[in-house]
Write an enzyme that holds these catalytic residues in place. Sequence first.
Site, PDB file in Angstrom:
ATOM      1  CG  HIS A  49       7.281   5.225   0.258  1.00 55.00           C
ATOM      2  ND1 HIS A  49       7.162   6.539   0.737  1.00 55.00           N
ATOM      3  CD2 HIS A  49       7.419   4.754   1.245  1.00 55.00           C
ATOM      4  CE1 HIS A  49       7.225   6.036   2.424  1.00 55.00           C
ATOM      5  NE2 HIS A  49       7.352   4.265   2.058  1.00 55.00           N
ATOM      6  CG  HIS A  79      -0.229  -0.167   2.683  1.00 57.87           C
ATOM      7  ND1 HIS A  79       0.904  -1.085   3.587  1.00 57.87           N
ATOM      8  CD2 HIS A  79       0.026   1.156   3.495  1.00 57.87           C
ATOM      9  CE1 HIS A  79       1.019  -0.506   4.394  1.00 57.87           C
ATOM     10  NE2 HIS A  79       0.651   0.635   4.346  1.00 57.87           N
TER      11      HIS A  79
END
Length: 188
Positions: free
Chosen positions: A120, A39
């Site tokens: 990220h 995620h």
Amino acid sequence: MRLFYAVFLPPEVQKALAEAQKRLDPFKGWKKTPPHQLHLTLLFLGEVPEEEVEGFLALGRRLARAVPPFTARIRGTGYFPAEGSPRVWFAKAEGEGFLRLAEGLRAEAPDPDPKPFAPHITLARKKGPAPRVGPVVLGLEFPVEEFALVQSVLRPKGPEYRILERFPLRGEHERGKAQVSGKHPEGD
């Protein structure tokens, strides 16, 4: 409750990133993120009293109404920190909506993380001696149509994630602006 807001990845992107993670197989010092847990964290809230959860759910609903769906891109990999001994190996994410979501959440959250938002996806964390692997070029794209408020329950084998609520992105404010300007939201 240990909470964070996140964008989860579609199965085809999880699969592509799991392939990239195989580069770590020869090295025992890296602990890979399981593909189903991959995620992008928009905002980590930390420990939140149960009575405050409804306020964070309401914040997610409000923000989702203001931000339209967008396309995310994952171009390649990098490390935190960039120099010296790495602690995290990640996939770099881009998308016009990530910053807007993160800033919207930070604006209303108490005591947000002071570090600047860096979109990220954590692929692995260093748990012992381990070398850097070479960069991986990914070139992935996927639609971001929702984000979620997630509870992280810490277990001996690693965290367990429970999605408390998903917030579909609607961008109602953008549609209203387009209609006022005479343009149709779906295009001409």
